[in-house]
Motif scaffolding. Sequence first.
Motif, PDB file in Angstrom:
ATOM      1  N   ASP A   5       0.824  -1.199   0.000  1.00 40.26           N
ATOM      2  CA  ASP A   5       0.000   0.000   0.000  1.00 40.26           C
ATOM      3  C   ASP A   5       0.866   1.258   0.000  1.00 40.26           C
ATOM      4  N   GLU A   6       2.160   1.084  -0.199  1.00 38.83           N
ATOM      5  CA  GLU A   6       3.013   2.260  -0.189  1.00 38.83           C
ATOM      6  C   GLU A   6       2.727   3.135  -1.384  1.00 38.83           C
ATOM      7  N   ASN A   7       2.764   4.422  -1.126  1.00 35.88           N
ATOM      8  CA  ASN A   7       2.517   5.395  -2.169  1.00 35.88           C
ATOM      9  C   ASN A   7       3.816   5.634  -2.941  1.00 35.88           C
ATOM     10  N   PRO A   8       3.805   5.403  -4.262  1.00 35.58           N
ATOM     11  CA  PRO A   8       5.031   5.598  -5.030  1.00 35.58           C
ATOM     12  C   PRO A   8       5.556   7.027  -4.931  1.00 35.58           C
ATOM     13  N   LEU A   9       4.646   7.994  -4.848  1.00 34.74           N
ATOM     14  CA  LEU A   9       5.078   9.392  -4.765  1.00 34.74           C
ATOM     15  C   LEU A   9       5.856   9.651  -3.481  1.00 34.74           C
ATOM     16  N   THR A  10       5.305   9.130  -2.365  1.00 32.84           N
ATOM     17  CA  THR A  10       5.965   9.314  -1.076  1.00 32.84           C
ATOM     18  C   THR A  10       7.328   8.634  -1.073  1.00 32.84           C
ATOM     19  N   LEU A  11       7.360   7.386  -1.574  1.00 34.65           N
ATOM     20  CA  LEU A  11       8.621   6.643  -1.612  1.00 34.65           C
ATOM     21  C   LEU A  11       9.691   7.396  -2.395  1.00 34.65           C
ATOM     22  N   MET A  12       9.308   7.957  -3.555  1.00 30.55           N
ATOM     23  CA  MET A  12      10.279   8.672  -4.373  1.00 30.55           C
ATOM     24  C   MET A  12      10.752   9.946  -3.677  1.00 30.55           C
ATOM     25  N   GLN A  13       9.805  10.646  -3.052  1.00 33.09           N
ATOM     26  CA  GLN A  13      10.195  11.876  -2.348  1.00 33.09           C
ATOM     27  C   GLN A  13      11.134  11.569  -1.185  1.00 33.09           C
ATOM     28  N   GLU A  14      10.822  10.490  -0.451  1.00 31.12           N
ATOM     29  CA  GLU A  14      11.680  10.092   0.671  1.00 31.12           C
ATOM     30  C   GLU A  14      13.100   9.772   0.211  1.00 31.12           C
ATOM     31  N   HIS A  15      13.229   9.295  -1.015  1.00 30.28           N
ATOM     32  CA  HIS A  15      14.541   8.919  -1.528  1.00 30.28           C
ATOM     33  C   HIS A  15      15.165  10.028  -2.381  1.00 30.28           C
ATOM     34  N   GLY A  16      14.550  11.184  -2.390  1.00 30.17           N
ATOM     35  CA  GLY A  16      15.124  12.327  -3.101  1.00 30.17           C
ATOM     36  C   GLY A  16      15.084  12.191  -4.612  1.00 30.17           C
ATOM     37  N   ILE A  17      14.076  11.496  -5.128  1.00 32.61           N
ATOM     38  CA  ILE A  17      13.967  11.287  -6.573  1.00 32.61           C
ATOM     39  C   ILE A  17      12.909  12.222  -7.145  1.00 32.61           C
ATOM     40  N   LYS A  18      13.279  12.916  -8.231  1.00 31.46           N
ATOM     41  CA  LYS A  18      12.341  13.821  -8.896  1.00 31.46           C
ATOM     42  C   LYS A  18      11.208  13.023  -9.522  1.00 31.46           C
ATOM     43  N   LEU A  19       9.978  13.515  -9.353  1.00 27.89           N
ATOM     44  CA  LEU A  19       8.824  12.792  -9.874  1.00 27.89           C
ATOM     45  C   LEU A  19       8.650  13.039 -11.369  1.00 27.89           C
ATOM     46  N   THR A  20       8.582  11.965 -12.132  1.00 26.13           N
ATOM     47  CA  THR A  20       8.156  12.069 -13.531  1.00 26.13           C
ATOM     48  C   THR A  20       7.124  10.976 -13.756  1.00 26.13           C
ATOM     49  N   ALA A  21       6.306  11.153 -14.790  1.00 20.19           N
ATOM     50  CA  ALA A  21       5.225  10.192 -15.050  1.00 20.19           C
ATOM     51  C   ALA A  21       5.775   8.786 -15.248  1.00 20.19           C
ATOM     52  N   ASN A  22       6.864   8.660 -16.018  1.00 19.41           N
ATOM     53  CA  ASN A  22       7.419   7.334 -16.278  1.00 19.41           C
ATOM     54  C   ASN A  22       7.994   6.697 -15.016  1.00 19.41           C
ATOM     55  N   ARG A  23       8.675   7.485 -14.206  1.00 20.67           N
ATOM     56  CA  ARG A  23       9.237   6.943 -12.956  1.00 20.67           C
ATOM     57  C   ARG A  23       8.129   6.422 -12.058  1.00 20.67           C
TER      58      ARG A  23
END
Length: 141
Positions: A5-23
Amino acid sequence: MHTHDENPLTLMQEHGIKLTANRILILKTLLQAGRPLSMTEIETALESVDKSIISRTLSNFREHHLLHTVSAEDGVRYEVCHCADEEQDDDRHVHFHCEVCGRTLCLEDIPIPPVLLPPGYCAENVEYMVHGVCPACAGKR
Ligand SMILES: [Zn+2]
Ligand SMILES: [Zn+2]
């Protein structure tokens, strides 16, 4: 098993990754699978995404410690890292590689016996991989 149930957006932000649609799409695919996926499996699941984008995205995720890799003889598998410490892969568990369907599965509830290395040896990466036939394939060969 993993909680998915982890939110991909939260996970990426926590890891310092810029959000893009493909990511976001690639991370969602890995989260939904609930098991380590090979590049081919990711490409098959995401036919609309260019292969070079998938490959670059996986490298980016690796650099930010969002994924770990699991090696199988037919190629590396990528799995979302669920450990709290982003510098360390401490959510290690046993993996099972099915020789019939080629899937690599996570066996997370199996205790791992401590491996005591002789003096002078320093472990940097540990993998526990069992090869065999998974329940879905049992009896098929
Ligand atoms: Zn199988
Ligand atoms: Zn796993």
